[in-house]
Design an enzyme around this catalytic site. Structure first.
Site, PDB file in Angstrom:
ATOM      1  N   LYS A  58      -1.548   0.251  14.434  1.00 40.71           N
ATOM      2  CA  LYS A  58      -0.280   0.379  15.220  1.00 40.71           C
ATOM      3  C   LYS A  58       0.088  -0.812  16.187  1.00 40.71           C
ATOM      4  O   LYS A  58       1.201  -0.987  16.595  1.00 40.71           O
ATOM      5  CB  LYS A  58       0.067   1.579  15.684  1.00 40.71           C
ATOM      6  CG  LYS A  58       0.170   2.811  14.990  1.00 40.71           C
ATOM      7  CD  LYS A  58       1.245   2.814  14.275  1.00 40.71           C
ATOM      8  CE  LYS A  58       1.539   3.733  13.208  1.00 40.71           C
ATOM      9  NZ  LYS A  58       2.174   3.243  11.936  1.00 40.71           N
ATOM     10  N   PRO A 114      -7.422   0.850  17.233  1.00 41.98           N
ATOM     11  CA  PRO A 114      -6.752   0.371  16.063  1.00 41.98           C
ATOM     12  C   PRO A 114      -6.654   1.480  14.801  1.00 41.98           C
ATOM     13  O   PRO A 114      -6.119   0.943  13.806  1.00 41.98           O
ATOM     14  CB  PRO A 114      -7.687  -0.572  15.655  1.00 41.98           C
ATOM     15  CG  PRO A 114      -8.827  -0.152  16.256  1.00 41.98           C
ATOM     16  CD  PRO A 114      -8.569   0.519  17.663  1.00 41.98           C
ATOM     17  N   HIS A 172       0.812  -1.195  -0.141  1.00 45.00           N
ATOM     18  CA  HIS A 172      -0.033   0.050   0.140  1.00 45.00           C
ATOM     19  C   HIS A 172       0.934   1.034  -0.056  1.00 45.00           C
ATOM     20  O   HIS A 172       1.499   1.777   1.084  1.00 45.00           O
ATOM     21  CB  HIS A 172      -0.797  -0.165   1.305  1.00 45.00           C
ATOM     22  CG  HIS A 172      -2.022  -0.919   1.204  1.00 45.00           C
ATOM     23  ND1 HIS A 172      -3.109  -0.943   1.978  1.00 45.00           N
ATOM     24  CD2 HIS A 172      -2.510  -1.772   0.297  1.00 45.00           C
ATOM     25  CE1 HIS A 172      -3.925  -1.840   1.875  1.00 45.00           C
ATOM     26  NE2 HIS A 172      -3.803  -2.282   0.807  1.00 45.00           N
ATOM     27  N   TYR A 201      -9.970   5.350   5.385  1.00 48.14           N
ATOM     28  CA  TYR A 201     -10.411   5.701   6.813  1.00 48.14           C
ATOM     29  C   TYR A 201     -11.559   6.885   6.511  1.00 48.14           C
ATOM     30  O   TYR A 201     -11.210   7.894   5.718  1.00 48.14           O
ATOM     31  CB  TYR A 201      -9.059   6.648   7.361  1.00 48.14           C
ATOM     32  CG  TYR A 201      -8.287   5.426   7.988  1.00 48.14           C
ATOM     33  CD1 TYR A 201      -8.427   5.022   8.971  1.00 48.14           C
ATOM     34  CD2 TYR A 201      -7.152   5.205   7.016  1.00 48.14           C
ATOM     35  CE1 TYR A 201      -7.187   3.922   9.264  1.00 48.14           C
ATOM     36  CE2 TYR A 201      -6.164   4.163   7.516  1.00 48.14           C
ATOM     37  CZ  TYR A 201      -6.322   3.552   8.675  1.00 48.14           C
ATOM     38  OH  TYR A 201      -5.316   2.562   8.920  1.00 48.14           O
ATOM     39  N   TYR A 237       2.548   7.387  10.072  1.00 44.36           N
ATOM     40  CA  TYR A 237       1.676   5.931   9.602  1.00 44.36           C
ATOM     41  C   TYR A 237       2.554   4.916   8.835  1.00 44.36           C
ATOM     42  O   TYR A 237       2.276   3.963   9.216  1.00 44.36           O
ATOM     43  CB  TYR A 237       0.485   6.405   8.366  1.00 44.36           C
ATOM     44  CG  TYR A 237      -0.310   5.542   8.089  1.00 44.36           C
ATOM     45  CD1 TYR A 237      -1.509   5.372   8.728  1.00 44.36           C
ATOM     46  CD2 TYR A 237      -0.192   4.421   7.140  1.00 44.36           C
ATOM     47  CE1 TYR A 237      -2.576   4.182   8.566  1.00 44.36           C
ATOM     48  CE2 TYR A 237      -1.116   3.184   6.714  1.00 44.36           C
ATOM     49  CZ  TYR A 237      -2.225   3.413   7.692  1.00 44.36           C
ATOM     50  OH  TYR A 237      -3.013   2.238   7.771  1.00 44.36           O
TER      51      TYR A 237
HETATM   52  C1  PHB Z   1      -7.264  -4.037   9.161  1.00 46.80           C
HETATM   53  O1  PHB Z   1      -7.023  -4.294   8.236  1.00 46.80           O
HETATM   54  O2  PHB Z   1      -7.798  -4.998   9.889  1.00 46.80           O
HETATM   55  C2  PHB Z   1      -6.900  -2.595   9.744  1.00 46.80           C
HETATM   56  C3  PHB Z   1      -6.249  -1.934   8.931  1.00 46.80           C
HETATM   57  C4  PHB Z   1      -6.255  -0.666   9.337  1.00 46.80           C
HETATM   58  C5  PHB Z   1      -6.475  -0.118  10.424  1.00 46.80           C
HETATM   59  C6  PHB Z   1      -6.997  -1.109  11.472  1.00 46.80           C
HETATM   60  C7  PHB Z   1      -7.270  -2.374  10.780  1.00 46.80           C
HETATM   61  O3  PHB Z   1      -5.959   1.030  10.923  1.00 46.80           O
END
Ligand code: PHB
Ligand code: APR
Length: 398
Positions: free
Chosen positions: A305, A301, A80, A209, A393
């Site tokens: 991290k 989450p 990514h 997000y 990030y």
């Molecule tokens: C996930 O793929 O489960 C995931 C990805 C990004 C996040 C939290 C969880 O910030």
């Protein structure tokens, strides 16, 4: 059972917990010729049935490769180069690779744990699964013991050091006397409802997000045929309240039109609600015990991290233990807690900030909403702000 039936094992490092932290530590130590015994409360299958995070920073990938466990990750992990942030139905892309020359990789924690378990089994060194009543003794003595009972009966592991990699609900942190341990905590007034589905991901090269008036949402993936989605939900909700139809109906309006149109819905193969919490325990060492991963800290989450912090702890701890066992140098083990915590608090800050920025709090008024919007404008109005976000990030140096 009489004492004589109790098994005795001797090792250099006893590791409590066979999650990613414990198993990666075992792999790094093994590679350096240092022996360990791993003790895990659950069965192997149970550990592999837990659906957890899925984004690895470059330094985590490097550490896993360095441990000799990265072959499948490198073959199947999906790069990514950026992240997408949606606000008010409008999507903006943050190109981490362009901004800071680093990127992240999508690879499920469950798959990583499987790779680590396979590597552990190939070493023929013991992992005691289904270990009940685990107790740690002798933290301030000349050696440490980990006692427990597994399906073969009672056991005692005698070790020079013990690594508490047993997660937030484990026994290791509780073995540190209350007058020594300081904890810091923030509990958020919402949870994440997560769904795993065997459908192609809406956004195969960037996590999305999304901040919206209905609450936060997230689009992620495990592979080109398996997707992971989340929506913010009240803490009082139960999984049974959420049919698949209700989930998809809640997700789509929180996204921008383009991402929403790319979502392929389908039956869930897993659905769970996780509360959001920030937590840090200090110090991360007491005598012969070192804490690593969720045993010492939890992040919400939102910044992806949790797993990466566990990997960073373990890398520091492995280096420190290798130095101590090989050359007798105590510099690494003596500075482990302070060095790990300095990085952990910076990551706690980022995870708290991202959570505050992107969620709808129950008491959010119009003023707070405007501030959230202004904060996002700050981020997207400045290359420097974006580079700062990308730096955090994509992962701070270890
Ligand atoms: C996930 O793929 O489960 C995931 C990805 C990004 C996040 C939290 C969880 O910030
Ligand atoms: N005795 C032995 N093992 C235990 C005990 C105990 N008393 N208590 C817990 N365990 C085991 C758990 O069953 C689990 O397998 O310790 C392991 C801890 O693993 P994780 O919870 O996965 O924690 P960690 O290895 O630190 O990994 C951190 O996990 O929760 C996510 O977001 C977090 O992704 C991050 C990662």
């Amino acid at each position: 059972m009489p004492d004589s039936a109790s098994r005795t094992l001797h090792t250099q490092v006893a590791i409590v917990g066979a999650g990613p932290a414990g198993l990666l530590l075992a792999a790094l130590l093994h590679k350096a010729g240092i022996d360990s015994v791993v003790v895990e409360r659950q069965s192997r299958d149970y550990v592999l049935s837990r659906i957890r995070a899925g984004i690895l920073e470059q330094t985590s990938v490097d550490t896993i490769v360095q441990a000799g466990v990265g072959a499948r990750l490198m073959a199947e992990g999906i790069v990514h180069p950026g992240v997408d942030i949606v606000a008010g139905g409008h999507k903006r892309h943050l190109d981490m690779h362009r901004l800071v020359g680093r990127q992240v990789m999508a690879y499920g924690q469950t798959e990583l744990t499987r790779d680590l378990m396979d590597a552990r089994e190939a070493t023929d060194r013991p992992t005691l699964y289904e270990a009940q009543d685990v107790r740690i003794e002798g933290l301030l003595d000349s050696a440490v013991q980990v006692h427990g009972v597994d399906p073969q009966g009672a056991f005692t592991v005698h070790a020079e050091w013990v690594a508490g990699c047993d997660g937030f609900h484990g026994v290791a942190r509780r073995s540190i006397p209350a007058e020594v341990l300081h904890t810091f905590e923030r509990v958020y007034p919402f949870g994440w409802l997560g769904v795993l589905a065997d459908v192609p991901p809406a956004s195969p090269h960037a996590v999305v997000y999304a901040q919206s008036d209905e609450g936060f949402a997230l689009c992620s993936m495990r592979s080109m045929t398996r997707s992971r989605y989340y929506v913010q939900c009240p803490l009082t909700d139960r999984v049974e309240d959420w049919s698949d139809d209700r989930f998809w109906a809640a997700l789509l309006p929180r996204l921008d039109p383009q991402t929403a149109a790319a979502v392929v819905t389908g039956p869930s193969i897993e659905k769970s609600i996780a509360p959001l919490r920030s937590f840090v325990a200090e110090p991360m060492r007491h005598g012969r015990l070192f804490l690593a991963g969720d045993a010492a800290h939890i992040v919400p989450p939102t910044g992806a991290k949790g797993l990466n912090l566990a990997v960073a702890d373990v890398r520091l701890l492995a280096e420190a233990l290798i130095d101590r066992c090989r050359s007798g140098s105590a510099t690494g083990i003596d500075s482990y807690s302070q060095r790990a915590l300095q990085r952990i608090w910076r990551v706690e800050r980022f995870s708290w900030w991202a959570t505050t920025l992107l969620h709808r709090f129950p008491d959010t008024d119009a003023f707070s909403q405007r501030l959230q919007r202004a904060e996002l404008d700050e981020l997207f109005g400045s290359e420097r702000a974006q580079a700062h976000f990308a730096d955090q990030y994509a992962g701070l140096p270890i």
